[in-house]
Design a protein around this motif. Structure first.
Motif, PDB file in Angstrom:
ATOM      1  N   ALA A   1      12.979   3.207  -7.564  1.00  0.00           N
ATOM      2  CA  ALA A   1      14.461   3.035  -6.625  1.00  0.00           C
ATOM      3  C   ALA A   1      13.395   2.564  -5.273  1.00  0.00           C
ATOM      4  O   ALA A   1      14.064   1.524  -4.431  1.00  0.00           O
ATOM      5  N   HIS A   2      12.459   3.706  -4.681  1.00  0.00           N
ATOM      6  CA  HIS A   2      11.488   2.976  -3.648  1.00  0.00           C
ATOM      7  C   HIS A   2      10.650   2.194  -3.181  1.00  0.00           C
ATOM      8  O   HIS A   2      11.079   1.294  -2.648  1.00  0.00           O
ATOM      9  N   GLU A   3      10.490   2.034  -4.336  1.00  0.00           N
ATOM     10  CA  GLU A   3       9.287   0.259  -4.060  1.00  0.00           C
ATOM     11  C   GLU A   3      10.470  -0.860  -4.359  1.00  0.00           C
ATOM     12  O   GLU A   3      10.372  -1.722  -4.052  1.00  0.00           O
TER      13      GLU A   3
ATOM     14  N   ASN B   1       1.292   6.838   4.942  1.00  0.00           N
ATOM     15  CA  ASN B   1       2.098   7.502   4.174  1.00  0.00           C
ATOM     16  C   ASN B   1       3.282   7.440   6.272  1.00  0.00           C
ATOM     17  O   ASN B   1       2.441   6.543   6.920  1.00  0.00           O
ATOM     18  N   SER B   2       4.962   7.384   5.525  1.00  0.00           N
ATOM     19  CA  SER B   2       5.394   6.385   6.527  1.00  0.00           C
ATOM     20  C   SER B   2       5.959   7.378   7.533  1.00  0.00           C
ATOM     21  O   SER B   2       6.237   7.319   8.261  1.00  0.00           O
ATOM     22  N   TYR B   3       7.383   8.635   6.680  1.00  0.00           N
ATOM     23  CA  TYR B   3       7.671   9.097   7.642  1.00  0.00           C
ATOM     24  C   TYR B   3       7.905  11.251   7.310  1.00  0.00           C
ATOM     25  O   TYR B   3       8.249  12.113   7.587  1.00  0.00           O
TER      26      TYR B   3
ATOM     27  N   GLN C   1      13.447  -0.409  -2.573  1.00  0.00           N
ATOM     28  CA  GLN C   1      14.263  -0.257  -1.449  1.00  0.00           C
ATOM     29  C   GLN C   1      12.608  -1.782  -0.833  1.00  0.00           C
ATOM     30  O   GLN C   1      13.342  -2.110   0.364  1.00  0.00           O
ATOM     31  N   HIS C   2      11.225  -0.816  -0.736  1.00  0.00           N
ATOM     32  CA  HIS C   2      10.172  -1.752  -0.272  1.00  0.00           C
ATOM     33  C   HIS C   2      10.390  -2.788  -0.590  1.00  0.00           C
ATOM     34  O   HIS C   2      10.135  -4.239   0.485  1.00  0.00           O
ATOM     35  N   GLN C   3      10.192  -3.649  -1.425  1.00  0.00           N
ATOM     36  CA  GLN C   3      10.014  -5.069  -2.269  1.00  0.00           C
ATOM     37  C   GLN C   3      12.201  -5.861  -0.861  1.00  0.00           C
ATOM     38  O   GLN C   3      11.428  -6.725  -0.215  1.00  0.00           O
TER      39      GLN C   3
ATOM     40  N   GLY D   1       0.779  -1.083   0.434  1.00  0.00           N
ATOM     41  CA  GLY D   1       0.505  -0.266  -0.032  1.00  0.00           C
ATOM     42  C   GLY D   1       1.323   1.214  -0.374  1.00  0.00           C
ATOM     43  O   GLY D   1       0.613   2.125  -1.202  1.00  0.00           O
ATOM     44  N   HIS D   2       1.806   1.301   0.871  1.00  0.00           N
ATOM     45  CA  HIS D   2       2.817   2.629   0.702  1.00  0.00           C
ATOM     46  C   HIS D   2       3.572   2.822  -0.431  1.00  0.00           C
ATOM     47  O   HIS D   2       3.617   3.738  -0.710  1.00  0.00           O
ATOM     48  N   THR D   3       3.753   1.851  -0.855  1.00  0.00           N
ATOM     49  CA  THR D   3       5.270   1.803  -2.217  1.00  0.00           C
ATOM     50  C   THR D   3       3.469   2.570  -3.274  1.00  0.00           C
ATOM     51  O   THR D   3       3.789   3.491  -4.480  1.00  0.00           O
TER      52      THR D   3
HETATM   53 FE   LIG Z   1       9.085   3.934   1.868  1.00  0.00          FE
END
Ligand SMILES: [Fe+2]
Length: 405
Positions: free
Chosen positions: A135-137, A74-76, A139-141, A46-48
């Protein structure tokens, strides 16, 4: 392929990879949160999606599926608004995993429509943000893997999250490279690569004294010898904070790892199995990595030493699986460098400026990439970072030595 098609293809492939990774996990699996530092698979998915919806689609006038999702996913990002407490992400039973799947599909359609049809100047403006989202997604992988392992490790049956996940590859070779050092350059100049995080630049000069660096990671066998020699109980090997944590936590082995007679048994995405003595030792905190290096008569490299040595290698960061030298694809490697801005560093403008800069405090830099890192995500300048006691990530170490000039 033109740039637009490349970006679209990269977007699709990344989003599909997240869904492939999560597919073997049931909705119940996807709900688990093992600890405050880890997040449920469903939350990562969900976050990605929220990231693309908020930072790419929103400014283009596309309204979100549900405005209340921002609070949950929202994370941070302080600039974007309030957030649900990280430690309680596992309590978010709604939206369901199925609803998150539908949300992902909706955002994917909107994103592809936008990227396929927007005017060229809009595409130019959006491209850096889309690349950041990709790139963010990625990292979440990696976090999907580390976090589901943390959850499954707490189940008495030790279920394999991903039974087909490949085991670590042993590195039976030894050897080190000696480097003269001197005045070298590290980091990325803006625009030098299609994508780099803001924390990787600017490129700048660093003075390196002559040093040697290992051509493989410290192995399970070396760690077992350290443990057998009473390494965890020998104060002279430890940094002060490290010894305090080892004693408070009663650490005797890396995360998810135990000795069973002469065997070393480890729990990973593929389940529990005996480790090969030449496999990289992983699940280590910075403290353990530092103590282990000291016991082996060496030290951790600085991040500049690591990057200088890795850049001289022929290793291709994008290949799948670890390569000779194990610079990428085996385990993240702790360095002796604390995570700080490079000279001239400026965070990116806007809310995404919160991505890296504000975390440059009380963390150590790790270099390379791990077997959990998706292909195409690694490069010599990449700076990962975690607090020193962290060991639920796939973290190991490479040795370095001082040479006399
Ligand atoms: Fe994130």
């Amino acid at each position: 392929m033109d740039e637009r098609s490349v970006l679209l293809a990269r977007y699709r492939a990344t989003r599909a990879h997240t869904e492939r990774l999560s597919a073997p996990l049931s909705p119940e699996d996807q709900q688990l949160q093992a600890m405050a530092d880890a997040s449920p698979t469903k939350w990562h998915r969900g976050h990605t999606t929220w990231f693309f919806e908020t930072f790419v689609l929103g400014p283009q006038g596309v309204s979100p599926l549900d405005e209340r999702y921002g609070l949950l996913f929202n994370s941070y990002y302080e600039a974007v608004g309030p957030r649900h407490a990280r430690a309680h992400r596992g309590m978010l039973s709604r939206p369901t995993a199925q609803q998150v799947t539908a949300w992902r599909a909706r955002v994917d359609e909107q994103m592809q429509q936008l990227l396929a049809s927007c005017e060229e100047p809009v595409l130019q403006r959006l491209t850096p943000l889309v690349r950041l989202g990709i790139a963010h997604e990625e990292q979440h992988q990696e976090l999907i893997l580390t976090d589901i392992v943390a959850a499954m490790a707490l189940h008495p049956h030790k279920p394999a999250a991903l039974p087909d996940f490949p085991p670590d590859v042993p590195a039976p070779w030894k050897g080190r490279r000696e480097l003269e050092g001197g005045l070298v350059s590290i980091g990325v100049q803006p625009g030098e690569l299609p994508f780099a995080f803001d924390n990787e630049g600017p490129r700048h000069s660093v003075w390196l004294h002559p040093y040697a660096i290992s051509e493989r990671l410290v192995t399970v066998g070396e760690w077992a010898a350290f443990a057998e020699d009473g390494g965890y109980q020998t104060p002279s090997l430890w940094l002060s904070d490290g010894l305090a944590v080892v004693r408070a936590q009663g650490w005797e082995a890396p995360a998810y790892t135990r000795r069973e007679g002469r065997a070393v048994v480890h729990f990973g995405p593929e389940g529990e199995r005996e480790l090969h003595p030449d496999a990289p030792c992983t699940g280590l905190s910075f403290y353990e990595a530092d103590a282990l290096a000291t016991w082996l008569g060496a030290r951790l490299p600085t991040e500049a030493e690591w990057e200088h040595a890795a850049s001289a290698e022929r290793d291709e960061p994008d290949r799948i699986g670890p390569s000779m030298g194990q610079w990428y694809g085996a385990a993240w490697q702790w360095t002796r460098s604390s995570y700080a801005p490079y000279p001239g560093f400026r965070p990116a403008a806007g809310a995404v400026g919160e991505y890296n800069g504000k975390f440059m405090i009380d963390q150590q830099v790790l270099r390379g990439s791990s077997s959990y890192t998706p292909p195409g995500h690694s490069r010599p300048t990449y700076r990962n970072f975690w607090p020193s006691p962290t060991r639920f990530q796939k973290t190991g170490l490479r040795l370095a030595w001082d040479l006399s000039p």
